[in-house]
Enzyme design. Structure first.
Site, mmCIF file in Angstrom:
data_model
loop_
_atom_site.group_PDB
_atom_site.id
_atom_site.type_symbol
_atom_site.label_atom_id
_atom_site.label_comp_id
_atom_site.label_asym_id
_atom_site.label_seq_id
_atom_site.Cartn_x
_atom_site.Cartn_y
_atom_site.Cartn_z
ATOM 1 N N GLY A 12 0.835 -1.207 0.000
ATOM 2 C CA GLY A 12 0.000 0.000 0.000
ATOM 3 C C GLY A 12 0.862 1.245 0.000
ATOM 4 N N ARG A 15 0.579 5.821 -1.669
ATOM 5 C CA ARG A 15 0.054 7.097 -1.155
ATOM 6 C C ARG A 15 0.011 7.052 0.371
ATOM 7 N NH1 ARG A 15 -3.525 4.149 -3.584
ATOM 8 N NH2 ARG A 15 -3.338 5.358 -5.498
ATOM 9 N N ASP A 62 -1.797 -7.622 -5.751
ATOM 10 C CA ASP A 62 -2.958 -7.749 -4.874
ATOM 11 C C ASP A 62 -2.505 -8.601 -3.696
ATOM 12 O OD1 ASP A 62 -5.265 -8.428 -3.542
ATOM 13 O OD2 ASP A 62 -6.342 -9.162 -5.302
ATOM 14 N N VAL A 63 -2.393 -7.986 -2.523
ATOM 15 C CA VAL A 63 -1.808 -8.700 -1.386
ATOM 16 C C VAL A 63 -2.688 -9.838 -0.886
ATOM 17 C CG1 VAL A 63 -0.414 -6.744 -0.625
ATOM 18 C CG2 VAL A 63 -2.722 -7.059 0.323
ATOM 19 N N SER A 141 -4.432 0.071 14.082
ATOM 20 C CA SER A 141 -5.144 1.349 14.145
ATOM 21 C C SER A 141 -5.743 1.516 15.526
ATOM 22 C CB SER A 141 -6.267 1.378 13.099
ATOM 23 O OG SER A 141 -7.131 2.491 13.294
ATOM 24 N N TYR A 153 -13.411 -3.240 9.868
ATOM 25 C CA TYR A 153 -12.086 -2.610 9.997
ATOM 26 C C TYR A 153 -11.533 -2.782 11.416
ATOM 27 C CZ TYR A 153 -8.559 1.106 9.347
ATOM 28 O OH TYR A 153 -7.392 1.829 9.254
ATOM 29 N N ALA A 156 -10.430 -6.356 11.891
ATOM 30 C CA ALA A 156 -9.197 -6.635 11.155
ATOM 31 C C ALA A 156 -7.984 -6.023 11.841
ATOM 32 C CB ALA A 156 -9.309 -6.113 9.723
ATOM 33 N N LYS A 157 -8.113 -4.788 12.304
ATOM 34 C CA LYS A 157 -6.983 -4.118 12.946
ATOM 35 C C LYS A 157 -6.663 -4.734 14.300
ATOM 36 C CE LYS A 157 -5.895 -1.143 9.776
ATOM 37 N NZ LYS A 157 -4.654 -1.378 8.986
#
Length: 252
Positions: A12, A15, A62-63, A141, A153, A156-157
């Site tokens: 990623g 950016r 694509d990871v 995060s 999210y 996942a984090k």
């Protein structure tokens, strides 16, 4: 390879936090492979690194794709050398309230964040254990503590934190450390997208975050890159299995 001349992969990396991290690792003297879904999107970061005298390679990956990950890591090993620094930064948002969230949006977030970190770490650890040195830094995060509209999210984090601790236990004896960085509010395109999703002007969101912050500012991608730089360094060898909140606050 010397301490200031290793090979890093940043997923990623086209950016935001990924780009800032790639540029910082290049400043530290490392050759950097920038992974992103579209190779062309990495061109600007590669150009900035090479213009500053560094070495960089763009790789479209694509990871969440096992074969693509292995091919990408093999390409890095062949063109730059064995990748012994890995920054698992690739991520996506598919925010929604639980009752509105689709299975596809759940699976997409899990695949990129968790499956991606697993596949990348598994592919790179083969080089790290052979070299007797490795640094894996995964991007968690502050949302790992829970955030409205982000069940996917947040899960996942939080999962990346457990993943990090398990990898640290497994690979420590091979000279490999694994740590996670958990950013708070960082001013990026991703947080701008969050503002748009909830219908708040981005500048208003920034001002609100500043007011709530003990340091009275929001984070910048470079704040995260600086922390990754330390965790990727020779000097961080006694730090492993840790989750470092970089949020401008003791509250995470």
């Amino acid at each position: 390879m010397s301490a200031d001349n290793r090979v890093a992969i940043v997923t990623g990396g086209a950016r935001g936090i990924g780009a800032a991290t790639a540029k910082r690792l290049a400043q530290d003297g490392h050759a950097v492979a920038i992974f992103d879904l579209n190779e062309a999107d990495c061109a600007q970061v590669v150009s900035e690194i090479t213009a500053a005298g560094g070495k960089a390679l763009a790789v479209g990956v694509d990871v969440a794709d096992e074969d693509a990950v292995q091919a990408g890591v093999d390409k890095v090993a062949a063109e730059l050398g064995p990748p012994v620094i890995l920054v698992n930064n690739a991520g996506v948002l598919r925010d929604n309230l639980l009752f509105k969230m689709s299975v596809e949006d759940w699976d997409t977030v899990m695949s990129v964040h968790l499956r991606g970190a697993f596949l990348m770490s598994r592919a790179c650890q083969a080089h790290m254990t052979k070299e007797g040195y490795g640094r894996i830094v995964s991007m968690s995060s502050s949302s790992a503590k829970g955030n409205r509209g982000q069940t996917n999210y947040s899960a996942a984090k939080a999962g990346l934190q457990g993943f990090t601790k398990a990898v640290a236990l497994e690979l420590g004896k091979f000279g490999v450390t694994a740590n996670a960085v958990a950013p708070g509010f960082i001013q990026t395109d991703m947080t701008a997208a969050t503002a748009a999703r909830v219908g708040i002007p981005f500048e208003q969101m920034i001002e609100g975050a500043k007011e709530r912050s003990p340091v009275k500012r929001v984070g910048q991608p470079e704040d995260i890159a600086n922390t990754v730089s330390f965790l990727a360094s020779e000097g961080s060898g006694f730090v492993t299995g840790q989750v470092i909140y970089v949020s401008g606050s003791p509250l995470g």
